[in-house]
Design an enzyme around this catalytic site. Structure first.
Site, short mmCIF file in Angstrom:
data_model
loop_
_atom_site.label_atom_id
_atom_site.label_comp_id
_atom_site.label_asym_id
_atom_site.label_seq_id
_atom_site.Cartn_x
_atom_site.Cartn_y
_atom_site.Cartn_z
N GLU A 204 -4.01 -9.69 3.62
CA GLU A 204 -4.73 -9.41 4.86
C GLU A 204 -5.84 -10.41 5.16
OE1 GLU A 204 -3.60 -7.20 2.79
OE2 GLU A 204 -2.95 -5.38 3.81
N GLU B 159 0.83 -1.21 0.00
CA GLU B 159 0.00 0.00 0.00
C GLU B 159 0.87 1.27 0.00
OE1 GLU B 159 -2.20 -1.63 3.32
OE2 GLU B 159 -4.06 -1.38 2.20
#
Ligand code: CAA
Length: 745
Positions: free
Chosen positions: A131, A111
């Site tokens: 995740e 990210e």
């Protein structure tokens, strides 16, 4: 190059017109509170320095940022918002910001890279948003920026599977912009210089649309339906679909708000907490108590396996799968031929299903050398015996291996229940000896219990842990007792299963209740699949060793089915029938169980609720776990959870039996154990509550938080495992000793 602006996990140095921002936070540059604060400060320093034309973000050590620091997710004040604000500033910069990726750019790391204007990847780099494996959705705008980089369909696939892409695939997908060789700093610097020379404009993913080209109109509604049906126990899956849909259909700011709201609910979900616990427990299990950090493993290039039966041949396959040459020894030519033919058939089936290429089949077969000559094992650095579960035979084999294996070679037994101390003695080389209990199927299963005898040398344990890693498995070290961690607990679980069957609960119902509790397979199917004979022989063998309770009804179901030749799937009937391979209810099995109940004076009941079934199976499991911790057979609560989730089909979203026990509440479990002792009678101590469990329940403490007392000062640095030699009477046995009957079943 100028000196560092200041020290800490994040530094900024000036190199001509370029700022070099380095994250150096071993082992994997995870985003801790300090790292995020450092990033914030160094991005501000870059913003404040007009002399810089561009910023290179790179990482020291083995990898780019591998994600948020999982150990800090429960820390007070954990919040993705400050990090997101830093990423927004990076992306908004008018001056170029580039990330140089090496190792694994995962989660919050990818990210960070996606907030940069351009991304360069080095050979071997891999990217992903894993995740979901922690019960989360990407929380630093990965769900919004990744679809804008590579399109909604691939982004959704990557987030729902958690899989990684290698550098070349990431380039093709548009997730990285260029590949280069060399070191991240030098390669990144060249790349950024080149972009500056070419006056490349900042490219901001948040300003781009997420491609949905070629997707059907109902793409997201169908994906949501699938996530809710197929990944129902993982709420993050549906959250991911909703977030990616927002990325594809709504302005960035709206998607950002939705991602934040979804993350907030996922982070506190019981499923995510359980999965994060297992992530940390798996890493913790790799640290063997009493073994000094940095102790080197023994050299291990070649391995031998004795026995080409179900376990032996699959262990050989597991070793060959990892590229290790294996000598597979059998006593008879027919058994060897059968074993090798089965290995080939399995590899060829994998090839037919597209899981292996033909040359991989040939290479793996080439690594397994079958022989009838024990002497061929003399050159191996590790030999694992996997002959049938018969103490006398195993003692004989271990003795022979002890004489013929070269000095320093490790001798291991794959026994699932027998006393490793006795086998270590039989080998004559107890320091070189350990148990390596591969869970069936040895080549597919994830778990190896590494059984530490009282004399096992520490470097043998280090070698075993390293081997497990090489084989792609989770290893948990435990001490010696009947069944180690997994099978000792399974014995309590199966004991109660059999009593319920004898009280009139059908195998179908028993399995349905336990599968509804999340078990991958109910106990009756598990027995049939593993083989009734396997279970019965374990019970009979342990009976011979004097370990069983003096209870004629103990495991009477498997002993009787074995005598009747109902061996489970392999014979076409066990607790189910298998016409054409599929399990179907078998009235005859139910009749046998009920007849056994009558024969043993066990009252038939029609009022057994689903809750009673679940409690009578799960509470003894927890009780046994506490006893294993008390006895020191298991070192840590998390080790038990790893064994049961990696090897026994316990649902990972419940975190394992110990983690779940804390969710249920220890006081409730203790009260349940006491209630069933009254209901069922307790002549054989089956319901005796572990003192540890009782104490923690009284104090309102959690079993997951329990830490073993440290060894006394002056104790040996490598403490002996609680083997049979030092084991107090009754410990490590299914039954601690005779007790006058108080009541009948
Ligand atoms: N947080 C904290 N510690 C981490 C970590 C993380 N994200 N990832 C790895 N580590 C630690 C491990 O605990 C281990 O520590 P010890 O050596 O002290 O035991 C060490 O790094 C090495 O890890 P592995 O033993 O797993 O090493 P490996 O080389 O086999 O694998 C890896 C490295 C691929 C990075 C693997 O550790 C991994 O998959 N890590 C998890 C990655 C992940 O899930 N990232 C996303 C996190 S969530 C997120 O990022 C959300 C957000 O920011 C908001």
């Amino acid at each position: 190059m100028s000196h560092a602006a200041s020290m800490g996990p994040v530094t900024l140095v000036r190199h001509g017109r370029i700022g070099l921002l380095c994250i150096d936070h071993p082992p994997v540059n995870a985003l801790s509170v300090a790292t995020v604060a450092g990033l914030d400060a160094k991005v501000a320093a870059f913003e404040a320095d007009p002399a810089l034309d561009g910023l290179l973000i790179w990482c020291a050590g083995r990898t780019f940022v591998a994600g948020g620091d999982i150990a800090q997710f429960d820390a007070p004040g954990f919040d993705a918002a400050p990090y997101n604000r830093i990423l927004a500033r990076i992306e908004a910069s008018e001056r170029l910001v580039v990330a140089a990726l090496h190792g694994t750019a995962l989660g919050g790391g990818l990210e960070l890279a996606l907030a940069c204007h351009y991304r360069l990847a080095l050979p071997g780099a891999r990217v992903g948003l894993p995740e979901i494996r922690l019960g989360l959705l990407p929380g630093a705008l990965g769900s919004q920026r990744l679809p804008r980089a590579c399109g909604a369909a691939l982004a959704l696939d990557l987030m729902l599977s958690g899989r990684m892409l290698d550098a070349e695939a990431a380039l093709r997908a548009g997730i990285v912009d260029a590949l280069a060789t060399g070191e991240p700093l030098a390669a990144g610097l060249n790349y950024l210089e080149d972009l500056l020379d070419r006056r490349a404009p900042p490219r901001r993913l948040s300003a781009l649309p997420a491609s949905t080209a070629g997707l059907p109109a109902d793409f997201f509604s169908q994906a949501l339906l699938r996530a809710r049906q197929e990944q129902a126990r993982y709420p993050a899956a549906a959250a991911i679909v909703r977030a990616v849909e927002a990325a594809a259909t709504r302005p960035f700011a709206e998607g950002e708000a939705l991602e934040a709201a979804l993350l907030a609910s996922c982070v506190v979900s019981p499923e995510s907490r359980a999965l994060r616990h297992l992530f940390l427990a798996e890493r913790q299990a790799a640290r063997v108590p009493g073994v000094p950090a940095g102790l080197l493993p023994r050299v291990l290039h070649t391995a031998g396996v004795v026995g080409a039966g179900t376990m032996g041949r699959r262990i050989a396959m597991s070793l060959a799968d990892a590229g290790m040459p294996v000598t597979l020894v059998e006593a008879s030519g027919a058994a060897l031929a059968k074993g090798l033919a089965s290995v080939r058939a399995r590899y060829e089936a994998d090839a037919a299903a597209g899981r292996l290429r033909p040359e991989q089949v040939a290479r793996r077969m080439g690594l397994i050398a079958g022989t009838l000559d024990y002497e061929a094992l003399a050159g191996c650095e590790l030999v694992i015996e996997a002959v049938v579960e018969d103490m006398a035979l195993k003692q004989q084999v271990c003795g022979r291996l002890g004489r013929l294996c070269k000095p320093g070679a490790i001798i291991a037994t794959n026994t699932s229940t027998l006393d490793v101390e006795v086998l270590a003695e039989a080998s004559g080389r107890p320091a070189d000896f350990a148990g390596l209990h591969f869970r069936n199927p040895a080549n597919g299963g994830r778990l190896i219990e590494v059984v530490r005898g009282s004399a096992t040398a520490p470097d043998v344990l280090v070698t075993a842990m390293q081997l497990a890693r090489r084989l792609g498995k989770v290893a948990v070290v435990c001490g010696v007792c009947f069944g180690f961690i997994g099978n000792r607990m399974a014995e309590a679980y199966l004991r109660e299963s059999e009593f319920l069957l004898m009280e009139g609960v059908s195998p179908v119902r028993l399995d349905a209740v336990m599968e509804a509790c999340g078990m991958a397979m109910g106990p009756c199917r598990m027995l049939d699949v593993a083989g009734i004979d396997v279970s019965a022989k374990i019970v009979l063998e342990y009976g011979k060793a004097g370990g069983l309770p003096p209870d004629p009804a103990y495991r009477a179901v498997v002993r009787t089915l074995f005598r009747l030749g109902r061996l489970g799937c392999k014979s076409g009937a066990g607790l189910y029938r298998y016409p054409g391979g599929a399990a179907v209810a078998d009235p005859e099995a139910e009749r046998i169980c009920r007849a056994l109940g009558r024969a043993h004076g066990i009252a038939r009941r029609t009022d057994i609720s689903d809750a009673e079934i679940a409690e009578r199976l799960l509470y003894p499991l927890v009780n046994e776990a506490a006893k294993l911790l008390e006895e020191g057979v298991a070192s840590r609560p998390g080790d038990i959870d790893m064994v049961w989730t990696a090897g026994y089909g316990y649902p990972d979203y419940l975190g394992g039996p110990v983690w779940q026990a804390d969710s249920i509440g220890l006081a409730r479990i203790v009260a349940g154990l006491e209630r069933y002792a009254r209901l069922r009678g307790n002549p054989y101590d089956y319901w005796d509550v572990s003192p540890l469990l009782a104490t923690l329940a009284r104090g309102g403490q959690r079993l997951s938080d329990w830490v073993a007392p440290r060894p006394e000062a002056g104790a040996a640095p490598i403490p002996s495992a609680p083997g049979s030699a030092a084991r107090p009477a009754g410990q490590g046995r299914i039954h601690p000793g005779p007790k006058p009957p108080q009541s009948v079943h």
